[in-house]
Structures are given as structure tokens and as C-alpha cells.
Design a protein around this motif. Structure first.
Motif, mmCIF file in Angstrom:
data_model
loop_
_atom_site.group_PDB
_atom_site.id
_atom_site.type_symbol
_atom_site.label_atom_id
_atom_site.label_comp_id
_atom_site.label_asym_id
_atom_site.label_seq_id
_atom_site.Cartn_x
_atom_site.Cartn_y
_atom_site.Cartn_z
ATOM 1 N N VAL A 42 45.511 -9.729 96.906
ATOM 2 C CA VAL A 42 46.360 -9.106 95.878
ATOM 3 C C VAL A 42 45.513 -8.236 94.950
ATOM 4 C CG1 VAL A 42 47.814 -9.585 93.863
ATOM 5 C CG2 VAL A 42 48.134 -10.890 95.959
ATOM 6 N N MET A 43 44.356 -8.743 94.532
ATOM 7 C CA MET A 43 43.521 -7.972 93.597
ATOM 8 C C MET A 43 43.000 -6.694 94.258
ATOM 9 S SD MET A 43 41.559 -10.682 91.179
ATOM 10 C CE MET A 43 40.937 -11.812 92.388
ATOM 11 N N VAL A 44 42.612 -6.797 95.509
ATOM 12 C CA VAL A 44 42.122 -5.609 96.231
ATOM 13 C C VAL A 44 43.242 -4.570 96.327
ATOM 14 C CG1 VAL A 44 41.358 -4.779 98.490
ATOM 15 C CG2 VAL A 44 40.351 -6.846 97.515
ATOM 16 N N MET A 45 44.423 -5.025 96.707
ATOM 17 C CA MET A 45 45.550 -4.104 96.909
ATOM 18 C C MET A 45 46.007 -3.484 95.586
ATOM 19 S SD MET A 45 47.544 -3.141 99.409
ATOM 20 C CE MET A 45 49.057 -2.259 99.631
ATOM 21 N N CYS A 46 46.124 -4.308 94.545
ATOM 22 C CA CYS A 46 46.564 -3.804 93.234
ATOM 23 C C CYS A 46 45.570 -2.785 92.700
ATOM 24 C CB CYS A 46 46.710 -4.948 92.233
ATOM 25 S SG CYS A 46 48.119 -5.956 92.538
ATOM 26 N N GLY A 47 44.297 -3.124 92.814
ATOM 27 C CA GLY A 47 43.260 -2.205 92.342
ATOM 28 C C GLY A 47 43.346 -0.869 93.059
ATOM 29 N N ALA A 48 43.555 -0.903 94.384
ATOM 30 C CA ALA A 48 43.640 0.324 95.179
ATOM 31 C C ALA A 48 44.874 1.139 94.795
ATOM 32 C CB ALA A 48 43.664 -0.027 96.661
ATOM 33 N N LEU A 49 45.968 0.456 94.564
ATOM 34 C CA LEU A 49 47.206 1.155 94.179
ATOM 35 C C LEU A 49 47.049 1.824 92.811
ATOM 36 C CD1 LEU A 49 50.002 -1.331 95.337
ATOM 37 C CD2 LEU A 49 49.654 0.998 96.181
ATOM 38 N N LEU A 50 46.440 1.099 91.871
ATOM 39 C CA LEU A 50 46.230 1.673 90.534
ATOM 40 C C LEU A 50 45.319 2.902 90.619
ATOM 41 C CD1 LEU A 50 45.745 -1.548 88.353
ATOM 42 C CD2 LEU A 50 47.664 0.033 88.281
ATOM 43 N N LYS A 51 44.286 2.772 91.429
ATOM 44 C CA LYS A 51 43.328 3.876 91.569
ATOM 45 C C LYS A 51 44.006 5.097 92.215
ATOM 46 C CE LYS A 51 38.567 4.616 92.995
ATOM 47 N NZ LYS A 51 37.424 4.086 93.737
ATOM 48 N N ALA A 52 44.905 4.811 93.144
ATOM 49 C CA ALA A 52 45.571 5.909 93.870
ATOM 50 C C ALA A 52 46.394 6.789 92.933
ATOM 51 C CB ALA A 52 46.462 5.331 94.964
ATOM 52 N N VAL A 53 46.910 6.192 91.876
ATOM 53 C CA VAL A 53 47.701 6.992 90.922
ATOM 54 C C VAL A 53 46.960 7.169 89.597
ATOM 55 C CG1 VAL A 53 49.943 6.435 91.948
ATOM 56 C CG2 VAL A 53 48.963 4.907 90.230
ATOM 57 N N ASP A 54 45.638 6.941 89.639
ATOM 58 C CA ASP A 54 44.763 7.179 88.504
ATOM 59 C C ASP A 54 45.200 6.405 87.252
ATOM 60 O OD1 ASP A 54 42.596 8.215 87.232
ATOM 61 O OD2 ASP A 54 43.571 10.087 86.620
ATOM 62 N N LEU A 55 45.420 5.116 87.434
ATOM 63 C CA LEU A 55 45.781 4.249 86.306
ATOM 64 C C LEU A 55 44.669 3.234 86.080
ATOM 65 C CD1 LEU A 55 49.561 3.345 86.781
ATOM 66 C CD2 LEU A 55 48.570 4.683 84.923
ATOM 67 N N GLN A 56 44.498 2.861 84.811
ATOM 68 C CA GLN A 56 43.566 1.792 84.472
ATOM 69 C C GLN A 56 44.370 0.501 84.245
ATOM 70 O OE1 GLN A 56 40.216 2.433 84.462
ATOM 71 N NE2 GLN A 56 40.880 4.475 85.126
ATOM 72 N N VAL A 57 43.668 -0.607 84.380
ATOM 73 C CA VAL A 57 44.322 -1.911 84.146
ATOM 74 C C VAL A 57 44.877 -1.968 82.717
ATOM 75 C CG1 VAL A 57 43.958 -4.410 84.068
ATOM 76 C CG2 VAL A 57 42.846 -3.041 85.831
ATOM 77 N N PHE A 58 44.123 -1.341 81.783
ATOM 78 C CA PHE A 58 44.550 -1.299 80.379
ATOM 79 C C PHE A 58 45.931 -0.625 80.259
ATOM 80 C CE2 PHE A 58 44.690 1.693 76.767
ATOM 81 C CZ PHE A 58 44.875 0.782 75.734
ATOM 82 N N GLU A 59 46.112 0.477 81.005
ATOM 83 C CA GLU A 59 47.402 1.188 80.949
ATOM 84 C C GLU A 59 48.531 0.352 81.562
ATOM 85 O OE1 GLU A 59 46.550 5.822 81.437
ATOM 86 O OE2 GLU A 59 45.313 4.585 82.758
ATOM 87 N N LEU A 60 48.183 -0.352 82.592
ATOM 88 C CA LEU A 60 49.188 -1.253 83.200
ATOM 89 C C LEU A 60 49.630 -2.306 82.180
ATOM 90 C CD1 LEU A 60 50.726 -2.489 85.673
ATOM 91 C CD2 LEU A 60 48.657 -3.796 86.138
ATOM 92 N N GLY A 61 48.645 -2.885 81.479
ATOM 93 C CA GLY A 61 48.960 -3.894 80.467
ATOM 94 C C GLY A 61 49.820 -3.338 79.354
ATOM 95 N N MET A 62 49.481 -2.120 78.904
ATOM 96 C CA MET A 62 50.272 -1.475 77.840
ATOM 97 C C MET A 62 51.711 -1.260 78.285
ATOM 98 S SD MET A 62 48.522 0.576 75.121
ATOM 99 C CE MET A 62 48.717 2.273 75.621
ATOM 100 N N TRP A 63 51.839 -0.734 79.497
ATOM 101 C CA TRP A 63 53.195 -0.447 80.008
ATOM 102 C C TRP A 63 54.004 -1.737 80.149
ATOM 103 C CZ3 TRP A 63 55.604 -1.861 84.662
ATOM 104 C CH2 TRP A 63 56.821 -1.247 84.900
ATOM 105 N N GLN A 64 53.340 -2.780 80.623
ATOM 106 C CA GLN A 64 54.049 -4.060 80.804
ATOM 107 C C GLN A 64 54.522 -4.607 79.466
ATOM 108 O OE1 GLN A 64 51.150 -6.286 83.109
ATOM 109 N NE2 GLN A 64 52.422 -6.101 84.952
ATOM 110 N N SER A 65 53.668 -4.522 78.434
ATOM 111 C CA SER A 65 54.068 -5.089 77.140
ATOM 112 C C SER A 65 55.130 -4.232 76.454
ATOM 113 C CB SER A 65 52.849 -5.255 76.234
ATOM 114 O OG SER A 65 52.306 -3.989 75.933
ATOM 115 N N TRP A 66 55.074 -2.915 76.621
ATOM 116 C CA TRP A 66 56.058 -2.031 75.972
ATOM 117 C C TRP A 66 57.426 -2.093 76.662
ATOM 118 C CZ3 TRP A 66 52.715 3.015 75.139
ATOM 119 C CH2 TRP A 66 51.823 2.775 74.060
ATOM 120 N N SER A 67 57.363 -2.238 77.972
ATOM 121 C CA SER A 67 58.631 -2.191 78.721
ATOM 122 C C SER A 67 59.174 -3.580 79.046
ATOM 123 C CB SER A 67 58.433 -1.413 80.017
ATOM 124 O OG SER A 67 57.476 -2.088 80.820
ATOM 125 N N ASN A 68 58.477 -4.602 78.558
ATOM 126 C CA ASN A 68 58.881 -5.987 78.837
ATOM 127 C C ASN A 68 58.966 -6.261 80.333
ATOM 128 O OD1 ASN A 68 59.077 -6.797 76.162
ATOM 129 N ND2 ASN A 68 61.135 -5.943 75.999
#
Lengths: 200, 121
Positions: free
Chosen positions: A173-199
Motif C-alpha cells: 500500500v505504501m509503495v503504491m500510494c507513494g507512486a500515485l502521489l508522485k505521479a500527480v506531483d503531490l506531497q504527503v503534506f498536501e494529502l493530509g491538508m486535503w483530507q482534513s479540509w474536506s473531511n
């Protein structure tokens, strides 16, 4: 104050047998007939009438109750052991909850085809064949599945991303998630922000 | 031990469960692959509702002929149920705790007479 029945019973206990003069009589008539009957006609009881001493002992025993280590106590214990459920109230079955079966899987031709591909990939992996799908085929599958899953989630059709019957590990899961985030040029920090803002 | 009527077999779908009370005992009755199983609903760990959690296939490790691991897979035939409190997992067919087979839930016999289902308790 004693009722006709009681007076009749007392007389019977004292040894005076009521004389039946008719087949159908009320209790009060019976009592009257006993009074009227001559003493000679009152036959002594032929039954094994207990003696006054035995009667007194019986009354004493009744008031004491069942004493431990007696024959009566042993009989009561034996009965309790034979039918433990009958000693208390009768047990009743009460349904507390009904838990339904998990929802049945609805099968379609497309789903069956996808399952066949998944099974083929799993068996190839088990055999150590990492080239069963070429990279461009994997990219197409992952991209299409990613879009399909996200569209379903946006539409409110949320379900676990992998089923219970899978051998996906945390590392996978970590390998796949990391690759997916990288593919769309996202950082884990941005994922966390989006998750907290959008519930999400 | 008396036979206690718990319901009709035709109304008990495969995969369904019923939590019933007989006297002071709480019992979970399962129907799994056409068979009925009944266990005490008190978890051996801390007394949780053992029969009310997930039902999940047993996890098994498959090995290649040279004994190297192919990974962990869900079993196709063995099903377990999981206590929802702390995850104690029990074998559906025996009531045994899957990692320590010496521990097992009290099992009750289930009888089917025609369409009627009875638990002997």
C-alpha cells in the motif's frame, strides 16, 4: 364460621365416615345426615389410620422442613439432578438480535472479466512472474481503476478499496500510494491538508 | 438439557446469525454453508459479545514446494468469527480460538427437525 366442607372434613378426620344417602348431595345435606345418623351406624375406620403420636410427629416434621442428610433430602437432590431445568422457572427462548448475512455480490460480465484478470495476476505473482503485464498495461489498469474508484466515492458509493479476501500488505500500500502521489506531483503534506479540509 | 426452538430453517439465510437468550445464557446461532453452529456469546478473553463481530476467512500462509512463502492468503474453506471487543478469533466449525486450540467457546448442539431449528441448552 366454618364452611360445610370444613366441618365434613373434620368429622372425617375424627373417624366418622359420612353416610351416603343419595348419589347427589350438597355438602350441607351431608353434614346434616351425619349428625342425624345413629352412633351405631358409624363404623370404625378400616384404613391404616395413624396414631395421634404419628400425627403429631408428622406435623412437627412438616414445620421443620427437609433436614439435611435424611432420606427426604437425598430424594429431593436426586430429583433436582434429574431435571435441573424444572426446578426453576421454565426457560424461554428470546431472540435478542438478528445479524444479517453480508450482502451478496452482484456479478456482471465486465466484473467477471476483471476478476479473471486479477486472478491471472495473482497466480503469476505467486509463480514469481513479474512480467505478466507489461508496464503500459499496468499503467492503463491502475489509471482506469483509480478514476473509477474516485468517481464512485464522489458519487457517494463508498466501499473498502480492497476486499477482505486479499493479501495486500502494508508495504504494498505504501509503495503504491507513494507512486500515485508522485505521479500527480503531490506531497504527503498536501494529502493530509486535503483530507482534513474536506473531511475525507 | 432441553431442546429449545429457535426458528425456522427457511427463515434463516446462509451467513445469517441470531443472538438468543435461553434462561441466563446468551448464545450465538450461525448458519454457515448450510450448517448450523451455536456458541456461547461470551468471549473467553474479557467477556465481550464473541458471536457479534465480523465473519472473516481464515488467514493462511501458502508455501511453495521448497517451503518458501508465497504470502498470506484468505482460506477458501475455513471461516472464523471475531469478537468485536479485542479481536479474539474463533473457528466457525469448532468454536476454538484459532491461535490456541485448547481454548474454545462452549458449543451447543443444534438440531434440525424438518424446517424447525432447535438448540440443545
Amino acid at each position: 364460621m366454618s364452611s360445610p366442607d370444613r366441618s365434613s372434613a373434620k368429622r372425617t378426620a375424627a373417624g366418622a365416615k359420612p353416610v351416603k344417602t343419595a348419589s347427589v348431595q350438597t355438602a350441607s345435606v351431608k353434614a346434616t345426615s351425619i349428625k342425624a345418623a345413629p352412633k351405631a351406624s358409624r363404623k370404625p375406620s378400616m384404613t391404616n389410620e395413624p396414631s395421634p403420636q404419628e400425627k403429631a410427629d408428622f406435623v412437627k416434621a412438616m414445620s421443620k422442613g427437609i433436614q439435611p442428610n435424611t432420606e427426604a433430602a437425598r430424594k429431593v437432590d436426586a430429583k433436582k439432578r434429574a431435571a435441573p431445568e424444572k426446578s426453576g422457572e421454565a426457560e424461554t427462548v428470546k431472540i435478542l438480535r438478528k445479524i444479517p448475512a453480508p450482502q451478496a455480490v452482484v456479478s456482471t460480465a465486465e466484473s467477471d472479466e476483471a476478476l479473471r484478470v486479477a486472478a491471472m495476476i495473482e497466480s503469476a505473482l505467486a509463480a514469481g512472474d513479474l512480467n505478466c503485464l507489461q508496464p503500459h498495461a499496468q499503467q492503463a489498469l491502475i489509471g482506469a481503476l483509480c478514476r473509477l474508484y474516485a468517481a464512485n466515492a464522489e458519487a457517494g458509493n463508498r466501499f473498502p478499496v480492497v476486499s477482505g479476501r486479499t493479501a495486500v500488505t502494508a508495504t504494498d500500500v505504501m509503495v503504491m500510494c507513494g507512486a500515485l502521489l508522485k505521479a500527480v506531483d503531490l506531497q504527503v503534506f498536501e494529502l493530509g491538508m486535503w483530507q482534513s479540509w474536506s473531511n475525507n | 438439557m432441553a431442546e429449545q426452538f429457535v426458528g425456522k430453517s427457511s427463515e434463516f439465510k446462509d451467513g445469517e446469525r441470531q443472538i438468543i437468550q435461553i434462561g441466563k445464557r446468551e448464545i450465538g446461532v450461525f448458519r454457515h454453508e448450510g450448517e448450523f453452529y451455536a456458541y456461547s456469546n461470551i468471549c473467553l478473553h474479557q467477556g465481550g459479545p464473541a458471536c457479534e463481530g465480523l465473519t472473516i476467512a481464515n488467514v493462511e500462509e501458502r508455501l511453495r514446494p521448497d517451503k518458501t512463502s508465497m504470502g498470506l492468503f484468505f482460506s477458501d474453506k475455513d471461516m472464523n468469527f471475531v469478537c468485536p471487543w479485542h479481536g479474539y478469533e474463533y473457528d466457525m466449525k469448532t468454536g476454538e480460538h484459532i491461535s490456541d486450540r485448547s481454548q474454545k467457546l462452549r458449543k451447543y448442539q443444534v438440531l434440525t427437525k424438518g424446517d424447525d431449528v432447535y438448540v440443545v441448552a
